[in-house]
Scaffold this active site. Structure first.
Site, PDB file in Angstrom:
ATOM      1  CB  THR A  46      -1.184  -0.358   1.540  1.00 42.63           C
ATOM      2  OG1 THR A  46      -0.541  -0.539   2.573  1.00 42.63           O
ATOM      3  CG2 THR A  46      -2.241  -0.922   1.580  1.00 42.63           C
ATOM      4  CB  THR A  47       4.086   2.217   1.998  1.00 43.08           C
ATOM      5  OG1 THR A  47       4.048   1.887   3.012  1.00 43.08           O
ATOM      6  CG2 THR A  47       5.116   3.288   1.777  1.00 43.08           C
ATOM      7  CE1 TYR A 109     -16.954  -0.356   1.150  1.00 45.46           C
ATOM      8  CE2 TYR A 109     -17.760  -2.215  -0.700  1.00 45.46           C
ATOM      9  CZ  TYR A 109     -17.963  -0.910  -0.011  1.00 45.46           C
ATOM     10  OH  TYR A 109     -19.313  -0.479   0.003  1.00 45.46           O
ATOM     11  CE1 TYR A 135       0.246  -3.707   6.102  1.00 42.06           C
ATOM     12  CE2 TYR A 135      -0.111  -3.108   4.190  1.00 42.06           C
ATOM     13  CZ  TYR A 135      -0.133  -3.089   5.606  1.00 42.06           C
ATOM     14  OH  TYR A 135      -0.314  -1.658   5.784  1.00 42.06           O
ATOM     15  NE  ARG A 140      -2.898   3.065   4.635  1.00 39.27           N
ATOM     16  CZ  ARG A 140      -2.831   3.926   4.169  1.00 39.27           C
ATOM     17  NH1 ARG A 140      -3.941   3.975   3.230  1.00 39.27           N
ATOM     18  NH2 ARG A 140      -2.200   4.717   4.404  1.00 39.27           N
ATOM     19  CE  LYS A 163       3.158  -3.574   6.871  1.00 39.85           C
ATOM     20  NZ  LYS A 163       3.064  -2.845   5.876  1.00 39.85           N
ATOM     21  CB  ILE A 204       6.749  -4.673   7.071  1.00 34.60           C
ATOM     22  CG1 ILE A 204       7.562  -5.886   7.765  1.00 34.60           C
ATOM     23  CG2 ILE A 204       6.968  -3.916   5.981  1.00 34.60           C
ATOM     24  CD1 ILE A 204       6.264  -6.799   6.874  1.00 34.60           C
TER      25      ILE A 204
END
Length: 291
Positions: A46-47, A109, A135, A140, A163, A204
């Site tokens: 996502t980064t 979502y 993850y 988010r 993570k 991370i």
């Protein structure tokens, strides 16, 4: 497979037209490995703006990273989504390109049940032969991978790590109950040191783009038994950890860290909509963090 203690979830460099800047991508790989001491790199997490980087770009980025790094660091491909079939396809294509592992975000979502989460990750892991890192980022995705679910997933042979951005209580539960050899990484820079204290393997990180060397010193101090020194490092670095996410208002990652890199002379460009670049005030705040 050991991915090391410091993994950077790297940004995706863009040019002025917000297209992938391939020359700068190679330079960023070298910078993160050689100057910031990253042991492994996440490409298109996502980064790396995975929601707005298309599949063709992702696969080319995975291939370019593997080719350029030449084994100097592990390359972890961000191939997770809220579409299990699509994640399987992208994961299989990434495996063909030679990446070392996959990072699979919890399906956002959709808010699947814990059984749905288990079956999602199981299906993807069983479709490939390379290692998988879970993850969990509830802030988010809108869904938490409960510790019991992570522990259950840790029994699948190629699901080797997580993570997790939940609190240290959750990290502690996973460390205590997961399969032998399963690695627990904090996904929140502010808890990098606390995570080590409860048995986590490392971090991370986003901040490691600009303070990776210092973070490595903090980690090494703790591992060498110099807890006081590690705590001092944590205290020094905490304003940067926090500032990159609260600058001075909550600015979505990776706009702040991209600005920080640009200030450091590592040109990575701006962000794609719906994200926007930092304001002048926010930019001044970031500059003050870097000193």
């Amino acid at each position: 497979m050991d991915f090391g203690r410091l993994i950077t979830a790297m940004v995706t460099p863009f040019d002025e037209q917000l297209q992938v800047d391939w020359a700068q991508f190679d330079k960023l790989l070298d910078y993160l490995i050689d100057e910031q001491q990253s042991d492994s790199l996440v490409v298109c997490g996502t980064t790396g703006e995975s929601p707005t980087v298309n599949d063709e770009e992702k696969l080319r980025l995975f291939e370019a990273a593997v080719k350029h790094v030449e084994g100097r660091a592990k390359i972890i491909a961000g191939t997770g989504s809220n579409n299990t079939a699509h994640s399987i396809h992208l994961s299989q294509e990434a495996e063909k390109l030679g990446v070392d592992a996959l990072l699979l975000v919890a399906p956002y979502y959709s808010k699947p049940s814990q059984e749905g989460l288990y079956q999602h990750f199981k299906a993807i892991a069983e479709s490939v032969s390379i290692p998988v890192i879970l993850y969990n980022v509830p802030g988010r995705t809108g869904v938490n991978i409960d510790p019991d679910t992570t522990i259950r997933l840790s029994q699948i042979p190629n699901i080797v790590a997580t993570k997790d951005c939940a609190d240290t209580d959750q990290l502690t539960q996973i460390v205590a109950g997961a399969a032998p050899g399963f690695l627990v990484y904090s996904g929140d820079d502010t808890t990098a040191l606390p995570a080590l204290a409860v048995g986590g393997h490392g971090i991370i990180s986003v901040a490691s783009h600009v303070i990776g060397k210092e973070m490595k010193s903090m980690i090494n101090s703790y591992l060498q038994g110099n807890v006081k020194e590690a705590a001092e490092w944590h205290g020094k670095l905490l304003p940067v950890f926090r500032g990159l996410f609260f600058c001075p208002h909550r600015v979505p990652n990776p706009a702040p860290v991209k600005h920080a890199l640009n200030l450091r002379g590592v040109q990575v460009g701006g962000v794609r909509l719906p994200l926007v670049n930092v304001t002048e005030q926010e930019g001044q705040f970031i500059a003050s963090l870097l000193g």
